[in-house]
Design an enzyme around this catalytic site. Structure first.
Site, short mmCIF file in Angstrom:
data_model
loop_
_atom_site.label_atom_id
_atom_site.label_comp_id
_atom_site.label_asym_id
_atom_site.label_seq_id
_atom_site.Cartn_x
_atom_site.Cartn_y
_atom_site.Cartn_z
N GLU A 1 18.78 38.20 9.09
CA GLU A 1 19.63 38.09 10.45
C GLU A 1 19.01 39.14 11.31
OE1 GLU A 1 23.87 36.55 11.27
OE2 GLU A 1 24.04 38.44 10.43
N HIS B 1 35.38 32.04 17.13
CA HIS B 1 35.96 33.14 16.93
C HIS B 1 37.18 33.63 17.75
CE1 HIS B 1 32.29 33.98 13.90
NE2 HIS B 1 33.08 33.30 13.47
N LYS C 1 19.47 24.50 7.59
CA LYS C 1 19.98 25.83 7.25
C LYS C 1 18.88 26.57 6.15
CE LYS C 1 23.17 29.15 6.10
NZ LYS C 1 24.54 29.43 6.03
N LYS D 1 24.34 34.91 2.05
CA LYS D 1 25.33 35.96 2.83
C LYS D 1 26.50 35.92 1.81
CE LYS D 1 24.97 35.96 7.65
NZ LYS D 1 25.77 35.81 8.87
N ASN E 1 25.01 30.09 15.37
CA ASN E 1 26.26 30.68 15.96
C ASN E 1 26.74 29.63 17.15
OD1 ASN E 1 27.04 32.75 14.11
ND2 ASN E 1 25.33 33.93 15.15
N ARG F 1 23.56 47.04 -10.48
CA ARG F 1 22.52 46.86 -9.47
C ARG F 1 22.00 45.34 -9.20
NH1 ARG F 1 20.54 51.82 -11.24
NH2 ARG F 1 21.57 53.52 -10.00
N GLU G 1 30.51 21.54 11.59
CA GLU G 1 29.29 22.25 11.06
C GLU G 1 28.17 21.16 11.19
OE1 GLU G 1 28.97 25.54 11.25
OE2 GLU G 1 30.93 26.30 10.98
N HIS H 1 30.22 29.25 17.62
CA HIS H 1 31.05 30.36 17.12
C HIS H 1 31.70 31.64 17.69
CE1 HIS H 1 29.63 27.98 13.81
NE2 HIS H 1 30.19 28.79 12.80
N HIS I 1 38.66 27.19 10.42
CA HIS I 1 37.36 27.36 11.06
C HIS I 1 36.56 26.31 11.71
CE1 HIS I 1 33.82 29.68 11.83
NE2 HIS I 1 32.98 28.79 11.08
N ARG J 1 18.60 33.06 12.89
CA ARG J 1 19.88 32.90 12.44
C ARG J 1 20.79 32.84 13.29
NH1 ARG J 1 20.24 34.75 6.05
NH2 ARG J 1 22.37 33.70 5.83
#
Lengths: 365, 365
Positions: B237, B253, B227, B143, B246, B121, B185, B249, B266, B242
Site C-alpha cells: 500500500e 467509513h 484484487k 493484510k 477504496n 517471527r 464489493e 469507502h 460494512h 491499492r
C-alpha cells in the site's frame, strides 16, 4: 564517519559508524523522515545521558519529538510494554509517515522494532546503538521480538530499521563486563569470516580493552560489515547463510539455559560455546588443534571465561536445553564449526556421545 | 477449478476457485506444507459445518491437525485472542515449518494471519474463505490485523497467505443480508476496473441472488482476479494502486463511524458510499450523470441501501469521522471517483462545502 550498506526487501539502509554522531542525529534522520514528522524516541532510564544530544538535534531539525521510556533490562521485551508503546503512539496521533528512534541496546531495538512492524501495519524506525553488542549485532538485520513466559524471542518479526547509527564514543562509558561480553561476538565474526579481524584482535587486545576509539571503530566496522553482508543475502533466515552467525551459540544457549540465564551474560556463554565448538571441530578432524589455543588466547585476553568448571553444571542438564533449540532441523542439532580461522562449516550428524564428551571436557559433571 | 496467481515478496501464491474444494483441502495443502507437518485449523463456532470435511481431508493426507476456536464476531480480533492462539501454538510445539489454516471470513483470517506473521517471527498460513466477502477481498492480499479499544485494524501486518481456497458451495448457506453486503464489493470491482463484470451484474442480478453456482463462480473469479492484480503490484500500500480499492469507502467509513458500527454492515455502508462517490464525480464533471443511475440500479437489484435518509444522521457527524481517516494525506481526504464504468481516478482537492453537500444529498441532516 564510515557507511555500511544493507540490502532488505523493505528497502536498503545504511549503518553509520563514527565518533560523535549523536549530536548530528537530526541531520541523518532528515534523510529518512519528512521534516515535521513525529518521532517517538524510545529508550531506558539508564541511557538518559545519551538522550539529550539526540533530542536536541532532532528538535533543531524540526521534528516533533516525543519520548517513551521502557523499564530497564530484559523485562522491557514484554507483551505489556509492547502495547503500552502502541497506545502511546495512538494517543499522540502517529501516522504511517511518522516513526520511532530506538536509543539503546538489543532490548530497546527489539521492542521498538517489533512495535514499529505492527503499528498501523508498519512504520519506520531508526536504531541508535549504544552498546558494542548492538553496534556489531542486534541493531543490524531487522530481527525484532518480545519474550513470553515460555521463552525468549518467541513472538516477533523481520522488520529492518531505516537507518543504524553507531557512535563509538558511547562505548567509553560501557561497563567493563559488558564490553568483554560483546567482544565475544567480535571474536566470533573473526572466526567465521575474517582473518584480518581475528589477527587485529590477537595483536590489539590491550588497546581495545582500554577503549582506544580508533581500535573500537575498526572492529565495529569489520564486524558490522560481516553482519550486514550475511543478512543482506539471507534476510529471513531461510537460506542457511544466517546460520553461520550461530557459531558458539548452540553450546552457549545450552549453558545459559542450564544456568537459568543467571551468572553468565550471553556473550560469556558464547565464548565458552565457541571453545566447545572448536574442541568438537578438532575432535572431528575438521580443524587443526592449534586453532583451539589461538581462539582461547584471544578470549582470555578479553577477560572472557573459557570453561564451565566453576558452575558445577550437569552435562545432561546442558544437553537437555540444547535439544530444545528452535533452529533444530528434523530432530538433529546443527553445529557451526570452524575449519580454520575465518571459515566455518555446518555439521548436523554429530553423535550425542561426542556432544556429551565435549560438554564434560569443558567442565560439565 | 480455476487458479489465480498472486505475487508477493514472501513468495507467490495461488487462489483456487471452484465447487466442492473443501474435501480436497489436504491435497492442495500438500503443495504448501511438508507431509507430517503440524497444522492449526483456526475457525469460529458458527462455521463448524465447513470444518469436518476439511479436517478429514487434512488428516487423510497425513498432517498432524489441531483445532482452535475463536469467539464469534469481531471480538475475535483482540489482543487477548491473539496471544491465546500463540500460547496454543507454543503448547503444541509448533515450529517454523508448521502452519495454520484459517477457515472463515475476514475476522478469522485477519487474526490467524497476524498470529502467523509474528509467531517465531513468521510461519505460513492458508485461507479457506467461507464468505463471499472473504473470497473476493479479505482472504487475498495479506493484510492482517487486530482491533484495539481505540479503533479497528490499528495493529497488524502485511503477511500473505501461502494459498487461498474459495469453495463456491459454501455460499449456499450464507445469510441473505451478508450475501447482499458482499455484492457491494463485487459492484465496486466492476466500477473500478471491469466493464465485463459490471455488465454481467446488470444482467444476472436474479441468478446471483438465487445463488446460481456458475454465476457466483464467475463473479468471484473476476473480482478476485482484480484484487490479485492490484495487490500484486502494490503489496504494501505504498504505490497508490491499492488506493483504488477504496472506492465508496471514504464516505462509507464516515457513515459506519457515525452509526458506531451498528445498523449497517460494512458492505451496505460501501454501497451508499459508492452512490455518494458517483454523485460527487458527476458534480465535479468527472463522470456522466447516467453512471449514477446505472450503479444505483445494480445496487438496488442486490437489495442494497443507496441512501442514509432513514438513519437521521447529522452531516457534520459523518464529516468528522471521515476527517480521521488513516489514509488521509497531509490533512486532505482523498476520494476514489468514477470516470466511467470500469475506470476511476483519485481526487484530493475537494472543497469541504462540496463534501457536505453530497452528504446532505444522500440524506444527511
Amino acid at each position: 564517519m564510515k557507511t555500511i550498506h544493507v540490502r532488505s526487501s523493505k528497502g536498503d539502509y545504511k549503518i553509520l559508524v563514527g565518533k560523535n554522531l549523536l549530536p548530528r542525529a537530526g541531520t541523518f534522520l532528515s534523510d529518512v523522515f519528512e521534516s515535521q514528522s513525529k518521532l517517538m524516541v524510545v529508550s531506558q532510564k539508564n541511557l538518559t545521558p545519551y538522550l539529550n544530544p539526540i533530542l536536541a538535534s532532532l528538535k533543531k531539525q524540526g521534528f516533533k519529538v516525543q519520548t517513551h521510556m521502557l523499564p530497564d533490562g530484559e523485562r522491557a521485551k514484554s507483551e505489556k510494554e509492547l502495547f503500552r508503546l502502541i497506545q502511546t503512539l495512538l494517543a499522540k496521533g502517529f501516522e504511517r509517515k511518522d516513526g520511532m528512534v530506538a536509543v539503546g541496546g538489543g532490548v530497546v531495538s527489539d521492542l521498538t522494532g517489533f512495535a514499529a512492524s505492527v503499528y498501523l501495519r508498519g512504520i519506520r524506525y531508526v536504531n541508535v546503538a549504544t552498546t558494542l553488542l548492538a553496534q556489531v549485532d542486534s541493531a543490524i538485520g531487522g530481527k525484532t521480538a518480545i519474550d513470553l513466559p515460555e521463552g525468549k524471542n518467541l513472538v516477533g518479526s523481520f522488520w529492518p530499521p531505516a537507518l543504524v547509527i553507531s557512535d563509538v564514543r558511547v562505548l567509553q562509558s560501557l561497563p567493563e563486563r559488558e564490553l568483554s561480553a560483546s567482544l565475544a561476538e567480535v571474536v566470533k565474526y573473526g572466526m567465521i569470516r575474517d582473518t584480518e579481524l581475528f589477527g587485529f584482535l590477537e595483536k590489539n587486545g590491550r588497546r581495545i580493552l582500554q577503549r582506544d576509539l580508533n581500535a573500537l571503530e575498526k572492529i565495529i566496522l569489520l564486524s558490522a560489515g560481516i553482519k550486514a553482508r550475511v543478512v543482506s543475502s539471507d534476510e529471513f533466515e531461510t537460506k542457511g547463510e544466517r546460520m553461520i552467525l550461530n557459531y558458539g551459540h548452540t553450546f552457549g544457549h545450552g549453558i545459559e539455559g542450564a544456568l537459568c540465564y543467571g551468572k553468565l551474560v550471553h556473550g560469556e556463554a558464547v565464548a565458552i560455546g565457541m571453545m566447545m565448538g572448536a574442541q568438537l571441530a578438532a575432535d572431528l578432524g575438521i580443524c587443526p588443534r592449534e586453532l583451539i589455543w589461538r581462539q582461547m588466547k584471544v578470549l582470555l585476553s578479553f577477560k572472557l571465561p573459557v570453561s564451565i568448571k566453576r558452575f558445577h553444571l550437569k552435562t545432561e542438564a546442558i544437553l537437555k536445553v540444547m535439544m530444545k533449540d528452535k533452529k533444530k532441523s528434523q530432530g538433529l542439532l546443527r553445529f557451526v564449526l570452524p575449519r580454520r580461522i575465518g571459515q566455518v562449516t555446518v555439521e548436523q550428524k554429530i553423535p550425542v556421545s561426542l556432544i556429551q564428551k565435549i560438554i564434560r571436557l569443558a567442565g560439565g559433571k
